[in-house]
Design an enzyme around this catalytic site. Structure first.
Site, PDB file in Angstrom:
ATOM      1  N   HIS A 170       0.809  -1.214   0.000  1.00  0.00           N
ATOM      2  CA  HIS A 170       0.000   0.000   0.000  1.00  0.00           C
ATOM      3  C   HIS A 170       0.845   1.269   0.000  1.00  0.00           C
ATOM      4  CE1 HIS A 170      -3.423  -2.584   1.822  1.00  0.00           C
ATOM      5  NE2 HIS A 170      -3.453  -2.594   0.506  1.00  0.00           N
ATOM      6  N   GLU A 178     -13.087  -9.050  -7.658  1.00  0.00           N
ATOM      7  CA  GLU A 178     -12.901 -10.052  -6.602  1.00  0.00           C
ATOM      8  C   GLU A 178     -13.704 -11.287  -6.989  1.00  0.00           C
ATOM      9  OE1 GLU A 178     -11.951 -12.426  -3.785  1.00  0.00           O
ATOM     10  OE2 GLU A 178     -10.965 -10.463  -3.932  1.00  0.00           O
ATOM     11  N   GLY A 182      -9.551 -12.218 -11.487  1.00  0.00           N
ATOM     12  CA  GLY A 182      -8.676 -11.082 -11.717  1.00  0.00           C
ATOM     13  C   GLY A 182      -7.864 -11.192 -12.988  1.00  0.00           C
ATOM     14  N   ASP A 210      -2.447  -8.509  -7.358  1.00  0.00           N
ATOM     15  CA  ASP A 210      -2.058  -8.994  -6.031  1.00  0.00           C
ATOM     16  C   ASP A 210      -2.690 -10.360  -5.786  1.00  0.00           C
ATOM     17  OD1 ASP A 210      -1.333  -9.250  -3.365  1.00  0.00           O
ATOM     18  OD2 ASP A 210      -2.923  -7.927  -2.645  1.00  0.00           O
TER      19      ASP A 210
END
Length: 270
Positions: free
Chosen positions: A18, A109, A135, A155
């Site tokens: 982040h 998601e 994703g 990610d």
């Protein structure tokens, strides 16, 4: 489909991801032109660290708990956003908070329950679209964007033994479609061999202008432990590496153990 990020929210790897993601987005927004932010593995977007899964594991205490207590000036941008947006904001919440009026955020998601929570968390957020979908498939669906500028955060959960190979395959396909995009790819470091193989696949695939920003909490010698993590960046914006170095060093000092290390490595030339 078994991975639930809520158990790991706010851990040291989240701090690395982040803090660097904010630097990337800030760097891209120095240009006035609009951009797409695509988050391929978004989770639920916001996490309560004091109850439920995050409290059960307590990983956040060794991550964002330490970072917030340290008050390091190099991390001021990151920590200010965390405090402003709480409870602990994932990458979708961070991106949504930083969107300019002409920017768009697409978050994806696959886990049905998490996707439903993600949709509730961003139901009225301007410029944000939520999709329950794989994703990697999202890379094919949303690239290249009409804005012709994009920051793509990838990610994966890394719950499968072939995740690095799957990641490389899909990243190469996305790069072929959208070579000017800025790709930020989080990856775990347990030991060096899988990471080096991943880098080599991208090199052999002809991907240009690639750097890797890494934090090792301890030497990467035990393949049974998460010893560190990195963010691989394709087409890093001007000045990103310079801005990221003090961020990584501050995180190393706060989160590292004996033998810790942090730095940026160039994987392929421009």
């Amino acid at each position: 489909m078994n991975y639930r990020h809520a158990f790991h929210a706010g851990n040291f790897a989240d701090c690395v991801k982040h803090a660097l993601f904010i630097q990337l987005l800030r760097a891209m927004q120095r240009k006035d032109k609009p951009l797409l932010v695509l988050d391929t593995h978004a989770g639920i977007g916001r996490y309560d660290l004091t109850s439920g899964p995050a409290e059960k594991t307590g990983e956040w205490r060794e991550g964002i708990g330490r970072v917030l207590a340290a008050h390091d000036p190099a991390l001021a941008d990151y920590t200010a956003l965390i405090r402003q947006l709480g409870p602990y904001p994932g990458s979708p919440a961070i991106a949504a908070a930083l969107l300019r009026p002409a920017d768009r955020l697409v978050v994806c998601e696959l886990h049905p329950e998490d996707a439903a929570m993600l949709r509730r968390n961003f139901r009225n957020a301007p410029g944000v679209a939520v999709h329950e979908r794989d994703g990697y498939e999202a890379l094919r669906a949303f690239l290249p964007p009409p804005e012709k500028r994009g920051l793509i955060l990838i990610d994966p959960p890394f719950e499968r033994p072939d995740e690095f190979a799957t990641l490389a395959k899909n990243l190469l396909a996305a790069y072929t479609k959208f070579r000017t995009g800025v790709y930020a790819v989080w990856y775990p470091i347990k030991h060096r061999a899988p990471v080096r193989a991943f880098f080599e696949t991208l090199q052999l695939g002809g991907v240009r202008d690639v750097i890797a920003a890494e934090l090792l909490r301890r030497p990467a010698l035990d393949p049974a432990r998460l010893n560190g993590c990195g963010v691989l960046v394709i087409n890093p914006p001007y000045s990103f590496a310079q801005a990221a170095l003090p961020v990584l060093d501050a995180l190393r000092v706060i989160l590292g153990e004996p033998g810790s290390a942090a730095g940026i490595e160039r994987i392929t030339d421009e």
